[in-house]
Design a protein around this motif. Structure first.
Motif, PDB file in Angstrom:
ATOM      1  N   GLU A  24      80.919  64.187  -4.839  1.00  7.89           N
ATOM      2  CA  GLU A  24      81.566  62.909  -4.533  1.00  7.89           C
ATOM      3  C   GLU A  24      83.035  62.914  -4.971  1.00  7.89           C
ATOM      4  O   GLU A  24      83.908  62.463  -4.236  1.00  7.89           O
ATOM      5  CB  GLU A  24      80.820  61.774  -5.228  1.00  7.89           C
ATOM      6  CG  GLU A  24      81.373  60.408  -4.877  1.00  7.89           C
ATOM      7  CD  GLU A  24      80.572  59.287  -5.517  1.00  7.89           C
ATOM      8  OE1 GLU A  24      81.213  58.373  -6.085  1.00  7.89           O
ATOM      9  OE2 GLU A  24      79.337  59.333  -5.450  1.00  7.89           O
ATOM     10  N   ARG A  27      85.000  64.717  -2.583  1.00  4.99           N
ATOM     11  CA  ARG A  27      84.767  64.230  -1.224  1.00  4.99           C
ATOM     12  C   ARG A  27      84.265  65.340  -0.298  1.00  4.99           C
ATOM     13  O   ARG A  27      84.763  65.517   0.823  1.00  4.99           O
ATOM     14  CB  ARG A  27      86.019  63.569  -0.666  1.00  4.99           C
ATOM     15  CG  ARG A  27      86.305  62.271  -1.372  1.00  4.99           C
ATOM     16  CD  ARG A  27      87.562  61.605  -0.851  1.00  4.99           C
ATOM     17  NE  ARG A  27      88.506  61.637  -1.979  1.00  4.99           N
ATOM     18  CZ  ARG A  27      89.762  61.988  -1.899  1.00  4.99           C
ATOM     19  NH1 ARG A  27      90.295  62.314  -0.771  1.00  4.99           N
ATOM     20  NH2 ARG A  27      90.522  61.995  -2.974  1.00  4.99           N
ATOM     21  N   PRO A  29      82.287  66.780   2.402  1.00  7.46           N
ATOM     22  CA  PRO A  29      81.574  66.151   3.519  1.00  7.46           C
ATOM     23  C   PRO A  29      80.142  66.675   3.594  1.00  7.46           C
ATOM     24  O   PRO A  29      79.898  67.872   3.479  1.00  7.46           O
ATOM     25  CB  PRO A  29      82.377  66.554   4.752  1.00  7.46           C
ATOM     26  CG  PRO A  29      83.218  67.702   4.337  1.00  7.46           C
ATOM     27  CD  PRO A  29      83.362  67.655   2.848  1.00  7.46           C
ATOM     28  N   MET A  30      79.216  65.764   3.778  1.00  6.41           N
ATOM     29  CA  MET A  30      77.810  66.146   3.820  1.00  6.41           C
ATOM     30  C   MET A  30      77.300  66.300   5.253  1.00  6.41           C
ATOM     31  O   MET A  30      76.240  66.873   5.464  1.00  6.41           O
ATOM     32  CB  MET A  30      76.970  65.128   3.053  1.00  6.41           C
ATOM     33  CG  MET A  30      77.375  65.007   1.578  1.00  6.41           C
ATOM     34  SD  MET A  30      77.366  66.564   0.678  1.00  6.41           S
ATOM     35  CE  MET A  30      75.640  66.679   0.290  1.00  6.41           C
ATOM     36  N   ALA A  31      78.049  65.805   6.236  1.00  7.35           N
ATOM     37  CA  ALA A  31      77.643  65.974   7.630  1.00  7.35           C
ATOM     38  C   ALA A  31      77.743  67.447   8.013  1.00  7.35           C
ATOM     39  O   ALA A  31      78.672  68.147   7.628  1.00  7.35           O
ATOM     40  CB  ALA A  31      78.524  65.133   8.546  1.00  7.35           C
ATOM     41  N   ASP A  33      78.028  70.590  10.806  1.00  2.00           N
ATOM     42  CA  ASP A  33      78.709  70.851  12.071  1.00  2.00           C
ATOM     43  C   ASP A  33      77.762  70.770  13.261  1.00  2.00           C
ATOM     44  O   ASP A  33      78.212  70.630  14.395  1.00  2.00           O
ATOM     45  CB  ASP A  33      79.381  72.223  12.048  1.00  2.00           C
ATOM     46  CG  ASP A  33      80.558  72.279  11.089  1.00  2.00           C
ATOM     47  OD1 ASP A  33      81.092  71.210  10.738  1.00  2.00           O
ATOM     48  OD2 ASP A  33      80.939  73.398  10.696  1.00  2.00           O
ATOM     49  N   GLU A  38      72.459  66.459   8.020  1.00  2.00           N
ATOM     50  CA  GLU A  38      73.218  66.223   6.794  1.00  2.00           C
ATOM     51  C   GLU A  38      72.870  67.321   5.795  1.00  2.00           C
ATOM     52  O   GLU A  38      71.712  67.732   5.700  1.00  2.00           O
ATOM     53  CB  GLU A  38      72.823  64.875   6.171  1.00  2.00           C
ATOM     54  CG  GLU A  38      73.234  63.670   6.976  1.00  2.00           C
ATOM     55  CD  GLU A  38      74.713  63.350   6.803  1.00  2.00           C
ATOM     56  OE1 GLU A  38      75.234  63.480   5.676  1.00  2.00           O
ATOM     57  OE2 GLU A  38      75.341  62.977   7.809  1.00  2.00           O
TER      58      GLU A  38
END
Length: 97
Positions: A24, A27, A29-31, A33, A38
């Motif tokens: 966190e 930052r 990203p957890m998404a 490609d 996720e």
């Protein structure tokens, strides 16, 4: 930086919450490609962050440790340097002093 004398024991003691705080703070990203999944932190059966150790081919006594994330859809894996998480935990409160 703190003396890394206890880095192995302290890295093994890093909790799921601490790794999630690191993700966190930076930052991450957890998404995935693949657009449908996720990434999530991989946990061992004791609900501790799973560690992946990769030997260094230039030095048989050296391993690089990583916490890893896995996509819940396509299986894509991401690695986060365990030493970087350890360093962040050790130094994150120094800015507040």
């Amino acid at each position: 930086m703190q003396d890394p004398e206890n880095i192995v024991d302290e890295t093994l003691a890093i909790t799921e919450h601490q790794v999630r705080d690191f993700l966190e703070a930076f930052r991450v990203p957890m998404a995935c490609d693949c657009a449908d999944g996720e990434h999530d932190l991989v946990l061992n059966p004791d609900n501790q962050p799973n560690l992946l150790a990769i030997p260094d081919p230039r030095d048989e006594d050296l391993e690089n440790w990583f916490f890893w994330l896995n996509c819940n859809c396509c299986g894509h894996a991401r690695m986060i340097s365990a030493s970087r998480v350890w360093t962040w935990i050790k130094t994150k409160d120094q800015d507040d002093e």
